[in-house]
Design a protein around this motif. Sequence first.
Motif, mmCIF file in Angstrom:
data_model
loop_
_atom_site.group_PDB
_atom_site.id
_atom_site.type_symbol
_atom_site.label_atom_id
_atom_site.label_comp_id
_atom_site.label_asym_id
_atom_site.label_seq_id
_atom_site.Cartn_x
_atom_site.Cartn_y
_atom_site.Cartn_z
ATOM 1 N N LEU A 104 -13.533 5.343 -0.599
ATOM 2 C CA LEU A 104 -12.980 3.996 -0.737
ATOM 3 C C LEU A 104 -12.328 3.619 0.587
ATOM 4 N N SER A 105 -12.624 2.417 1.057
ATOM 5 C CA SER A 105 -12.141 1.995 2.370
ATOM 6 C C SER A 105 -11.128 0.872 2.253
ATOM 7 N N CYS A 106 -10.206 0.871 3.200
ATOM 8 C CA CYS A 106 -9.155 -0.144 3.239
ATOM 9 C C CYS A 106 -8.931 -0.563 4.684
ATOM 10 N N ASN A 107 -8.784 -1.858 4.881
ATOM 11 C CA ASN A 107 -8.521 -2.391 6.219
ATOM 12 C C ASN A 107 -7.380 -3.379 6.151
ATOM 13 N N GLN A 108 -6.428 -3.289 7.095
ATOM 14 C CA GLN A 108 -5.337 -4.256 7.133
ATOM 15 C C GLN A 108 -5.221 -4.859 8.534
ATOM 16 N N THR A 109 -4.920 -6.147 8.552
ATOM 17 C CA THR A 109 -4.791 -6.870 9.818
ATOM 18 C C THR A 109 -3.341 -7.250 10.090
ATOM 19 N N ASN A 110 -2.400 -6.562 9.405
ATOM 20 C CA ASN A 110 -0.985 -6.878 9.524
ATOM 21 C C ASN A 110 -0.293 -6.106 10.640
ATOM 22 N N ASN A 111 -0.999 -5.144 11.205
ATOM 23 C CA ASN A 111 -0.402 -4.239 12.192
ATOM 24 C C ASN A 111 0.773 -3.458 11.609
#
Lengths: 117, 111
Positions: free
Chosen positions: A21-28
């Motif tokens: 399962l993959s997760c990506n965040q663009t919040n730094n």
Amino acid sequence: EAAVTQSPRNKVAVTGGKVTLSCNQTNNHNNMYWYRQDTGHGLRLIHYSYGAGSTEKGDIPDGYKASRPSQENFSLILELATPSQTSVYFCASGDLRDWGGPTYEQYFGPGTRLTVL
Amino acid sequence: QQQVRQSPQSLTVWEGETTILNCSYEDSTFDYFPWYRQFPGKSPALLIAISLVSNKKEDGRFTIFFNKREKKLSLHITDSQPGDSATYFCAASEGNYQLIWGSGTKLIIKP
């Protein structure tokens, strides 16, 4: 606006198979989390990370591995999936910020519904 | 083990009434208590939070009351609306960037 995305959104796996399962965040955000949610149990922490290269065990890590190759990405790996791992999995990111007292917010992705047959 | 307890597990309230959701905790090192709301089929999102320095926190129709001596919190929703129907989670933190979650209260507001 905080942005956490997860893929896939739905997954059907066979017992004994490998699931990622993959997760990506663009919040730094430095911190990322993997939870599972089952009726009657609320949110249970599986693994978390303080930054790239770090992974820590949560409350229910057995049967799961995690990988944080970068600030943005955090994966949850089920090497040998079992029917008991059928659940909804949420990824979250978070960081400390002040609003006149320390506060802490976790931003959740939309979730992945995993069914292990 | 650190625990956060919520009651009731489920609650049905008529539109316009005040809803009261309860939360208690055991660990005296907790200093931050957020409430998250989760609509059906959606992910949890922060609704309102309180820290140890306050006894009360208001945000519109939502108010947290905090009894530190008894280690109890309550979330009050005034003029409850059908759109408030959701599961509400109480959580606690001791400043280590982790949240300890309660098991949630499923709230239904009937028109």
